[in-house]
Design a protein around this motif. Sequence first.
Motif: not given
Length: 108
Positions: A82-88
Amino acid sequence: RYVGGYGIDGNVFYVNTGKDSAKVKQILAKPDVALIFQHEAQDSLKNVTFYGKASLVSADAAEKAKEIIKVRRPQAAFDETKVIIRVDINRIKVLDFGEEVKNQEFKI
């Protein structure tokens, strides 16, 4: 596309997903994203769209992101697949078919 878990902290949206997914490859190639949420189990159809820039969460920021995701989805799995995606988030659009003014947009 469905995601493993997500959380929101202010104007930052975090999502947990498979690291080898097409979604991750597409975000790395073009980080401008739109996240659409639809709720059909209400009196009228409502959609909320978040627009923003996506990036992969760094190792330094991963623990904070995991805790934010776990608030909404305590059973979310975090492992080497898994990875974590950040959306600003920089803009929100609300579409409510039950209102006189159906389409509203907000800049952040």
